[in-house]
Design an enzyme around this catalytic site. Sequence first.
Site, mmCIF file in Angstrom:
data_model
loop_
_atom_site.group_PDB
_atom_site.id
_atom_site.type_symbol
_atom_site.label_atom_id
_atom_site.label_comp_id
_atom_site.label_asym_id
_atom_site.label_seq_id
_atom_site.Cartn_x
_atom_site.Cartn_y
_atom_site.Cartn_z
ATOM 1 N N LYS A 193 0.768 -1.032 0.139
ATOM 2 C CA LYS A 193 -0.099 -0.090 0.055
ATOM 3 C C LYS A 193 0.838 1.262 0.096
ATOM 4 O O LYS A 193 1.476 1.669 0.887
ATOM 5 C CB LYS A 193 -1.004 -0.085 1.213
ATOM 6 N N SER A 246 5.823 7.709 10.499
ATOM 7 C CA SER A 246 5.937 8.257 11.581
ATOM 8 C C SER A 246 5.616 7.693 12.826
ATOM 9 O O SER A 246 4.988 6.554 12.820
ATOM 10 C CB SER A 246 4.991 9.702 11.441
ATOM 11 N N THR A 249 1.685 7.462 13.750
ATOM 12 C CA THR A 249 0.970 6.526 12.665
ATOM 13 C C THR A 249 1.776 5.249 13.200
ATOM 14 O O THR A 249 0.402 4.318 13.108
ATOM 15 C CB THR A 249 1.242 7.132 11.667
ATOM 16 N N GLY A 250 2.832 4.873 13.444
ATOM 17 C CA GLY A 250 3.240 3.489 13.519
ATOM 18 C C GLY A 250 2.633 3.168 14.835
ATOM 19 O O GLY A 250 2.371 1.742 14.902
ATOM 20 N N GLU A 268 9.224 0.402 11.363
ATOM 21 C CA GLU A 268 10.274 1.245 11.417
ATOM 22 C C GLU A 268 10.013 2.626 11.595
ATOM 23 O O GLU A 268 9.513 3.058 10.441
ATOM 24 C CB GLU A 268 10.922 0.846 10.071
ATOM 25 N N CYS A 302 14.061 9.015 7.532
ATOM 26 C CA CYS A 302 13.694 8.881 8.814
ATOM 27 C C CYS A 302 14.986 8.956 9.732
ATOM 28 O O CYS A 302 14.808 9.169 10.971
ATOM 29 C CB CYS A 302 12.914 7.506 8.927
ATOM 30 N N GLU A 399 9.801 15.862 15.953
ATOM 31 C CA GLU A 399 10.372 15.663 14.563
ATOM 32 C C GLU A 399 9.901 16.585 13.400
ATOM 33 O O GLU A 399 8.766 16.866 13.309
ATOM 34 C CB GLU A 399 9.778 14.008 14.026
#
Length: 495
Positions: A193, A246, A249-250, A268, A302, A399
């Site tokens: 996706k 991010s 979201t992770g 990750e 990242c 971040e």
Amino acid sequence: MSDISLLPSVTAFLARDHGLYIHGETVASQSATRIAVVNPANGETLAQVADASQVDVERAVASSREGFQAWSRTSPAARASVLLRLADLLEANREELAQLETLQSGKLIGIARAFEVEQAAHFLRYYAGWATKITGQTITPSLPSFAGERYSAYTLREPIGVVVGIVPWNFATMIAIWKLASALTTGCSIILKPSEFTPLTLLRIAELASEAGLPAGALNVLTGAGTVGKALVEHPGTDKVSFTGSVPTGIAVGQTAMGAKLTRATLELGGKNAVAFLPDVPLDKAVEGVIEAGFLHSGQICAAGERFYVHRTRIEPLLEALSERLGQLKIGSPLDESTQFGPVANKPHQRKLGELFATARAEGSQIIHGGRIGDGPGCFVDPTVILARSPNDTLLNQETFGPVATFLPYDTEDELLHLMNATPYGLSASLWTNDLAKAMRLIPEIQAGTLWVNMHTLLDPAVPFGGIKASGIGREFGSAFIDEFTELKSVMIRY
């Protein structure tokens, strides 16, 4: 110089009526909703892609379950051969893929060629080499014998099943290849996706994978918004999620996976990566170190450095030299081979960076260079250097994921270690010094999943990569990925 000419194949691909890639072919989505893919360099719409529906999700999962049955029974050597052919096809179509990537992400064309395509092919070949080397162990149990019987045991590594690979917009090709290669090498099937901002290269790569001999269903691609990824993770027919993105979201993806059915997850995530310069580093080397750590691909990496710690006696000359160096960069179109600094990838990200600059000013941080976003249709952001007032400044803790280097001076090595480690994140860090003995003493004290010395950001497929603390769960690359994409089965025999 001027922009390179687009290949006819690129122009033709952009003009297509883009569907989804399911069971070895491009198919129309059951959803009428379309998502515009916008060129961040000029604001022009490149193409429209589907926002996949729940019906599309069901179709892709059914295909992937069928594909898993075929691919998991394919011999390891045959799996490796397919991946090697795909690597050859990536290189054969290098310019087409690089141009598509630059158009959709704003990445400099040179970086798109070298990292998105050439490095992706390099990683793919590395993973292919592991296909024939996935092994278990033979074990001699210590169970007592009651009537002369004996015992033996061994372990097997078995593919975990259907993988959901959720790919970010910053390196849409290379990170997709990491996920695709990890899954296919171990015998899993995968549904990729891509980000709604950068879906085009994956649709093309899926076609190349079929051309390489990948059976139908082993790789499917669903485009769409975040709801598509959530539906895939929650689906009872998927077994693992591999997510790059991010931290917030992770965490949400991990919670969804665990809440679904303890779906396995490799996360990750990002971080607030520290870069430390000891006083012995020459000024010119320090300046180039900052550029390497914080400004490659406009800081949209990242593992990029965001917190820079410099000894108090060295910080003023470094900031002056760095500001001069950044002022010399040629900012412009990423399709111009002479451009040294391009746009960020999308308008929402540009707006976020503008808000962070406003926050820095409100808090009294000193903007040494940059601190502005462009007001045109493109997504340009000045390379920015900020001198923080204290460790509590927002830009030393949140971040940015952009071309923003925030500096803070330190006085002692103990203070330096405290500043580097005083964060909930732990993806990467770098230490710059000519004193090897001092570096070796500091390395065990720095809390990061990856630590570079006198370098930053560069990755090698043989070296495991991943974060600690809030920066993720699991590892990619090396042999570590095998543990993440297989289940360990123990077998005991009495005879």
